[in-house]
Write an enzyme that holds these catalytic residues in place. Sequence first.
Site, PDB file in Angstrom:
ATOM      1  N   GLY A   1      50.749 -88.008-112.859  1.00 41.09           N
ATOM      2  CA  GLY A   1      50.481 -87.652-114.112  1.00 41.09           C
ATOM      3  C   GLY A   1      49.868 -88.732-114.834  1.00 41.09           C
ATOM      4  O   GLY A   1      49.259 -89.607-114.319  1.00 41.09           O
TER       5      GLY A   1
ATOM      6  N   HIS B   1      43.689 -89.606-115.520  1.00 39.75           N
ATOM      7  CA  HIS B   1      42.498 -90.005-116.060  1.00 39.75           C
ATOM      8  C   HIS B   1      41.165 -89.826-115.230  1.00 39.75           C
ATOM      9  O   HIS B   1      41.407 -88.808-114.525  1.00 39.75           O
ATOM     10  CB  HIS B   1      42.594 -91.540-116.156  1.00 39.75           C
ATOM     11  CG  HIS B   1      43.211 -92.247-114.600  1.00 39.75           C
ATOM     12  ND1 HIS B   1      42.455 -92.169-113.614  1.00 39.75           N
ATOM     13  CD2 HIS B   1      44.254 -93.044-114.550  1.00 39.75           C
ATOM     14  CE1 HIS B   1      43.084 -92.651-112.646  1.00 39.75           C
ATOM     15  NE2 HIS B   1      44.282 -93.122-112.808  1.00 39.75           N
TER      16      HIS B   1
ATOM     17  N   HIS C   1      41.796 -89.344-111.341  1.00 43.87           N
ATOM     18  CA  HIS C   1      42.602 -88.101-111.195  1.00 43.87           C
ATOM     19  C   HIS C   1      41.592 -86.948-111.206  1.00 43.87           C
ATOM     20  O   HIS C   1      41.236 -86.038-110.297  1.00 43.87           O
ATOM     21  CB  HIS C   1      43.677 -87.698-111.782  1.00 43.87           C
ATOM     22  CG  HIS C   1      44.607 -88.810-111.740  1.00 43.87           C
ATOM     23  ND1 HIS C   1      45.102 -89.674-112.975  1.00 43.87           N
ATOM     24  CD2 HIS C   1      45.530 -89.012-110.792  1.00 43.87           C
ATOM     25  CE1 HIS C   1      46.065 -90.608-112.493  1.00 43.87           C
ATOM     26  NE2 HIS C   1      46.357 -90.272-111.307  1.00 43.87           N
TER      27      HIS C   1
ATOM     28  N   GLN D   1      60.224 -92.855-104.760  1.00 43.54           N
ATOM     29  CA  GLN D   1      58.957 -93.859-104.200  1.00 43.54           C
ATOM     30  C   GLN D   1      59.150 -95.088-104.965  1.00 43.54           C
ATOM     31  O   GLN D   1      58.056 -96.089-104.812  1.00 43.54           O
ATOM     32  CB  GLN D   1      57.497 -93.146-104.108  1.00 43.54           C
ATOM     33  CG  GLN D   1      56.884 -93.004-105.273  1.00 43.54           C
ATOM     34  CD  GLN D   1      55.577 -92.314-105.213  1.00 43.54           C
ATOM     35  OE1 GLN D   1      55.651 -91.300-104.902  1.00 43.54           O
ATOM     36  NE2 GLN D   1      54.453 -92.846-105.577  1.00 43.54           N
TER      37      GLN D   1
ATOM     38  N   GLN E   1      48.006 -95.740 -98.675  1.00 44.90           N
ATOM     39  CA  GLN E   1      48.608 -94.298 -98.757  1.00 44.90           C
ATOM     40  C   GLN E   1      47.754 -93.263 -97.706  1.00 44.90           C
ATOM     41  O   GLN E   1      48.423 -92.405 -97.211  1.00 44.90           O
ATOM     42  CB  GLN E   1      48.647 -94.024-100.177  1.00 44.90           C
ATOM     43  CG  GLN E   1      49.297 -92.329-100.459  1.00 44.90           C
ATOM     44  CD  GLN E   1      49.512 -92.197-101.884  1.00 44.90           C
ATOM     45  OE1 GLN E   1      50.502 -92.653-102.316  1.00 44.90           O
ATOM     46  NE2 GLN E   1      48.441 -91.910-102.656  1.00 44.90           N
TER      47      GLN E   1
ATOM     48  N   LYS F   1      40.574 -97.590-112.549  1.00 49.12           N
ATOM     49  CA  LYS F   1      41.377 -96.659-113.811  1.00 49.12           C
ATOM     50  C   LYS F   1      42.747 -96.762-112.761  1.00 49.12           C
ATOM     51  O   LYS F   1      42.853 -96.481-111.678  1.00 49.12           O
ATOM     52  CB  LYS F   1      40.529 -95.478-113.667  1.00 49.12           C
ATOM     53  CG  LYS F   1      39.470 -95.562-114.289  1.00 49.12           C
ATOM     54  CD  LYS F   1      39.407 -94.505-115.372  1.00 49.12           C
ATOM     55  CE  LYS F   1      37.656 -94.491-116.094  1.00 49.12           C
ATOM     56  NZ  LYS F   1      37.798 -93.986-117.503  1.00 49.12           N
ATOM     57  N   SER F   2      43.694 -96.716-113.769  1.00 51.50           N
ATOM     58  CA  SER F   2      45.078 -96.499-113.257  1.00 51.50           C
ATOM     59  C   SER F   2      46.109 -96.301-114.539  1.00 51.50           C
ATOM     60  O   SER F   2      45.734 -96.525-115.573  1.00 51.50           O
ATOM     61  CB  SER F   2      45.536 -97.987-112.858  1.00 51.50           C
ATOM     62  OG  SER F   2      47.157 -97.899-112.638  1.00 51.50           O
TER      63      SER F   2
HETATM   64  P1  AMP Z   1      48.785 -91.605-109.000  1.00 50.91           P
HETATM   65  O1  AMP Z   1      49.073 -90.608-110.136  1.00 50.91           O
HETATM   66  O2  AMP Z   1      48.821 -92.832-109.387  1.00 50.91           O
HETATM   67  O3  AMP Z   1      50.117 -91.261-107.962  1.00 50.91           O
HETATM   68  O4  AMP Z   1      47.628 -91.118-108.251  1.00 50.91           O
HETATM   69  C1  AMP Z   1      47.395 -89.777-107.836  1.00 50.91           C
HETATM   70  C2  AMP Z   1      45.966 -89.844-106.942  1.00 50.91           C
HETATM   71  O5  AMP Z   1      44.834 -90.467-107.940  1.00 50.91           O
HETATM   72  C3  AMP Z   1      46.182 -90.812-105.668  1.00 50.91           C
HETATM   73  O6  AMP Z   1      45.539 -90.142-104.769  1.00 50.91           O
HETATM   74  C4  AMP Z   1      45.342 -91.985-106.189  1.00 50.91           C
HETATM   75  O7  AMP Z   1      44.804 -92.769-105.221  1.00 50.91           O
HETATM   76  C5  AMP Z   1      44.245 -91.314-107.105  1.00 50.91           C
HETATM   77  N1  AMP Z   1      43.706 -92.436-108.066  1.00 50.91           N
HETATM   78  C6  AMP Z   1      44.516 -93.001-108.893  1.00 50.91           C
HETATM   79  N2  AMP Z   1      43.495 -94.086-109.562  1.00 50.91           N
HETATM   80  C7  AMP Z   1      42.344 -93.562-109.192  1.00 50.91           C
HETATM   81  C8  AMP Z   1      41.123 -94.121-109.334  1.00 50.91           C
HETATM   82  N3  AMP Z   1      40.733 -95.070-110.494  1.00 50.91           N
HETATM   83  N4  AMP Z   1      40.097 -93.646-108.683  1.00 50.91           N
HETATM   84  C9  AMP Z   1      40.056 -92.561-107.792  1.00 50.91           C
HETATM   85  N5  AMP Z   1      41.371 -92.077-107.322  1.00 50.91           N
HETATM   86  C10 AMP Z   1      42.287 -92.568-108.157  1.00 50.91           C
END
Ligand code: AMP
Length: 280
Positions: free
Chosen positions: A30, A33, A36, A60, A152, A183-184
């Site tokens: 969730g 951005h 995602h 996790q 991962q 982006k994070s």
């Molecule tokens: P998360 O919500 O952080 O667990 O991420 C969910 C998915 O989105 C994972 O496969 C992440 O690698 C991917 N993701 C997160 N940030 C980015 C990004 N900046 N660019 C591409 N994929 C992303």
Amino acid sequence: MLLKEIKDIRSIIKDWKKDGLTIGYVPTMGCLHEGHKSLIEKAVSENDKVVVSVFVNPTQFGPNEDYDSYPKNIDEDLEICKKSGASIVFNPDKEEMYFNNKSTTVSVSELTNVLCGAKRPGHFDGVCLVLSKFFNIITPDKAYFGEKDFQQIAVVKRMVRDLNINIEILSCPIVREKDGLAKSSRNVYLSKEERKAALVLNRSLSLAKEELKHGERNSKIIKDIIVNELNKEPLAKIDYVEIVDSESLNDLEIVNTTALIPIAVYIGKTRLIDNFIFNI
Ligand code: AMP
């Protein structure tokens, strides 16, 4: 459509399968951005139906990590999923996903003792457990992951291979802010000053990339370039800087094969990761 219960999503998926439709799946925690969004859009372009899970997975997170404060914004998540063409957002409660007396673990023994796995004990067991569950519930044809979490992807591909799970694992490139910061969801933790300081991750990786492009192959020299640049930033504290074989994740002393150059850096209290792949 927002669904919270396993029985409801199973019933819809049963109908889709009856109609011969293909299913793409994007797992997320969730606070969505553009990163995602890129995964969802790719899934939409390659499948008849797309499920996005929004679930902050407790198993996790380590005991001193940010599970309780992890950012949440389900209304905006729904909006992004809708605009990107997702069919279902699956947002179960913790109690829906986990039994109090759960007694099954899913552990990939290789690939998980290095990088983030070494720094976050148990992290990948939690990831593999929750993904096994989601894979069983959603039974997608394809699942989409971002290269920002490169380890991962390697671990999930190994799990899927070892357990003969019939799902294709696909990866998508890192999406960045205009100024280069990956982006994070965790970027919302950064103060204005920390947000500026966080640019040092991409800057240090860019310097390393240049050096590799100019022919340097000695990992120690490349690592030193990254470490020196990171150390110039007073708000940054290095968790790791590594150069590894992109498949085995084993250390590379000489960059003589496709290399993954991943870093993890604390900016203040926020742990950020970034990486690039170098093809020789
Ligand atoms: P998360 O919500 O952080 O667990 O991420 C969910 C998915 O989105 C994972 O496969 C992440 O690698 C991917 N993701 C997160 N940030 C980015 C990004 N900046 N660019 C591409 N994929 C992303």
